[in-house]
Design an enzyme around this catalytic site. Structure first.
Site, mmCIF file in Angstrom:
data_model
loop_
_atom_site.group_PDB
_atom_site.id
_atom_site.type_symbol
_atom_site.label_atom_id
_atom_site.label_comp_id
_atom_site.label_asym_id
_atom_site.label_seq_id
_atom_site.Cartn_x
_atom_site.Cartn_y
_atom_site.Cartn_z
ATOM 1 N N LYS A 94 60.251 45.649 41.538
ATOM 2 C CA LYS A 94 59.329 46.452 42.351
ATOM 3 C C LYS A 94 58.218 45.561 42.908
ATOM 4 C CE LYS A 94 56.424 47.776 38.399
ATOM 5 N NZ LYS A 94 55.836 48.898 37.648
ATOM 6 N N ARG A 154 51.701 60.075 32.490
ATOM 7 C CA ARG A 154 51.796 59.688 33.901
ATOM 8 C C ARG A 154 52.978 60.466 34.474
ATOM 9 N NH1 ARG A 154 51.969 53.273 34.923
ATOM 10 N NH2 ARG A 154 54.190 53.700 34.637
ATOM 11 N N TYR A 180 29.116 32.326 51.526
ATOM 12 C CA TYR A 180 28.250 33.477 51.776
ATOM 13 C C TYR A 180 27.265 33.720 50.633
ATOM 14 C CZ TYR A 180 31.422 34.735 55.594
ATOM 15 O OH TYR A 180 32.161 34.739 56.744
ATOM 16 N N MET A 204 37.209 35.608 53.097
ATOM 17 C CA MET A 204 38.466 36.250 53.485
ATOM 18 C C MET A 204 39.615 35.255 53.594
ATOM 19 S SD MET A 204 39.390 38.673 56.756
ATOM 20 C CE MET A 204 38.404 40.042 56.176
#
Length: 384
Positions: free
Chosen positions: A44, A142, A276, A324
Site C-alpha cells: 500500500k 478502526r 527562514y 519547501m
C-alpha cells in the site's frame, strides 16, 4: 523515473535508491519467521514509498504468495501491471469500484452490512462470484465488524455464498498494540479473534486464510500467525518498533537510501543567519552546503535544526529551517565540491543515518519518514 540496474546510475538532484535484492532477502527472512504460514507482501501507499510494482514483483520472486493494498485503486493498478496471484484490498467507501475488483479477481474486505450489500450487487451485475474476506474488529476500534454485529454479517455472507454471489475466502483482524511487547490488548484481541473465527466456522464458513499478524506480530508473536501473515514495514527493512529490536536483530536490511547532490557550497562569516527565521546563526566563519530537498519532497519540517546527513564521510545536521525545496547544513569549514553526495538515510552500515534516526529527531515513526518521500524524488530500483 524507474530504473533497474546492477549498479547505481549517475547522480541526480535527488534519488531514492531502492535495493530490490535487500527486499527479497527481507521477504525470505520474514517467511522463515512465519513458519508454515503464507506471507502477504503489503505494498500500500506505493509500497511505503518504495515503488509498488517493482517491490511487489520482487516480493513474489522471494516467495510471497499474497499482495495487499489499502485501496481498491492500488490493487487494480497492480493487476493492470500484470501482477498475478492473490491480491487483497481492504479500505472501501460506498460507491467503490466493486465490479472492477470482482472482474480483476481481487479479494475484497467487508467490515459491515453496507459493504456486503454493495459487493453482492456488483457480483450479480458482473455475473461472477466475489472473493470476500470478513474483517472482525477485535479491539483496534478502526475498521472491522463489532462482535455484537458479527452474527448478522456472517449470516448474511453465508446466504450470499449459498446464492453463488460471494465466496468467503478469509476471516481477519488487525492488532492495535503488537509493537508494544506485553501489552494486555494483544492477548485480549487474540482471544476475541479466535472466538469470532470459531463462531463463523461453526456456522459453515470455510475460509482459505485466517490472519491477524502484522509486521511486529510476525516478528515476535508466533502464536498469532494462523494461515497468513501480513508484512508491511518489516519487508522494507525497518523495525516496526525500536522496543522490539533493530532491523539487524531480525535479519532485515533497510531497502531505501535517500540522497541528494549538493547544489552549492559557500563560505560565510560568523553571525550569518541561515534559512527562514534565522533560527540558526553561524557561530563563526564557516562553510554552508545546500541540499536540494525540502518538505515538498517529504523532508519533515520538524527535522529543522536536527536532521542528520552524511557528507564526505562526516555526519552533519540540518542548520536552520527545512524549506519547501531545500535545506542547509553547516560544513564546519570543509569545502566539498558541488555535486558531492549528501546521504540523508540508508541501511546505516556506511556511517549514514537511518530512517529511524530521522524518526527520532522528528518525534515520529520510521514508517512516516519513508512513506512521505514525494514524487519529485525519482525511485531508482537496483539489484532487480
Amino acid at each position: 523515473m524507474n530504473e533497474t540496474s546492477a549498479v547505481p546510475t549517475a547522480p541526480l538532484r535527488a534519488r531514492a535508491e531502492i535495493d530490490l535484492g535487500a527486499l527479497r532477502a527481507n521477504v525470505r527472512a520474514l517467511r522463515a519467521r512465519a513458519g508454515g504460514a503464507h506471507l502477504m507482501a503489503v505494498v500500500k501507499s506505493d509500497a511505503y514509498g518504495h515503488g509498488a510494482v517493482p517491490c511487489a514483483r520482487a516480493a513474489l520472486q522471494a516467495g510471497a504468495t499474497w499482495l495487499g493494498t489499502a485501496t481498491p485503486e492500488e490493487a487494480l493498478a497492480l493487476r493492470a501491471a500484470g501482477l498475478p496471484g492473490r491480491i487483497m484490498c481492504w479500505l472501501w467507501v460506498p460507491g467503490g469500484p466493486w465490479r472492477q475488483a470482482i472482474e480483476a479477481d481481487l479479494d475484497v474486505a467487508v467490515s459491515g452490512m453496507w459493504a456486503l450489500r454493495e459487493v453482492t450487487g456488483a457480483a450479480r451485475e458482473a455475473g461472477r462470484t466475489a472473493r470476500v474476506q470478513l474483517k472482525a474488529d477485535t479491539g483496534l476500534g478502526r475498521n472491522g465488524c463489532q462482535p455484537e454485529d458479527w452474527p448478522e454479517l456472517v449470516g448474511a455472507a453465508l446466504q450470499a455464498e449459498a446464492a453463488g454471489l460471494v465466496k468467503v475466502t478469509g476471516l481477519w483482524s488487525h492488532f492495535a498494540c503488537a509493537d508494544e511487547p506485553g501489552h494486555p490488548s494483544i492477548a485480549a484481541q487474540l482471544d476475541r479473534f479466535r472466538e469470532m473465527v470459531a463462531y463463523a466456522e461453526e456456522r459453515g464458513v470455510e475460509p482459505e486464510v485466517r490472519h491477524i499478524a502484522n509486521s511486529p506480530a510476525t516478528l515476535t508473536l508466533p502464536e498469532t500467525h494462523f494461515d497468513l501473515v501480513r508484512t508491511g514495514i518489516a519487508m522494507y527493512g525497518i523495525s516496526p518498533s525500536p522496543e522490539l529490536g533493530t532491523p539487524a536483530d531480525f535479519g532485515l536490511r533497510p531497502v531505501m537510501t535517500l540522497s541528494a547532490s549538493l547544489a552549492l557550497v559557500k563560505r560565510v562569516p560568523g553571525g550569518h543567519g541561515v534559512s527562514y527565521g534565522h533560527h540558526y546563526v553561524t557561530p563563526g566563519e564557516t562553510t554552508l552546503g545546500l541540499v536540494p530537498l525540502g518538505y515538498a519532497d517529504g523532508i519533515p519540517r520538524h527535522a529543522s535544526g536536527g536532521g542528520p546527513v552524511l557528507i564526505d564521510g562526516k555526519l552533519r545536521t540540518v542548520a536552520g529551517r527545512v524549506a519547501m525545496d531545500q535545506f542547509v547544513v553547516d560544513l564546519g569549514g570543509d569545502e566539498p565540491e558541488p555535486g558531492t553526495l549528501a546521504v540523508l538515510f540508508g541501511p546505516g552500515d556506511g556511517g549514514e543515518p537511518t530512517a529511524e534516526d530521522w524518526a527520532q529527531v522528528c518525534g515520529t515513526i520510521a514508517y512516516e519518514i519513508v512513506t512521505r518521500i514525494g514524487t519529485r524524488v525519482p525511485r531508482v530500483h537496483v539489484n532487480g
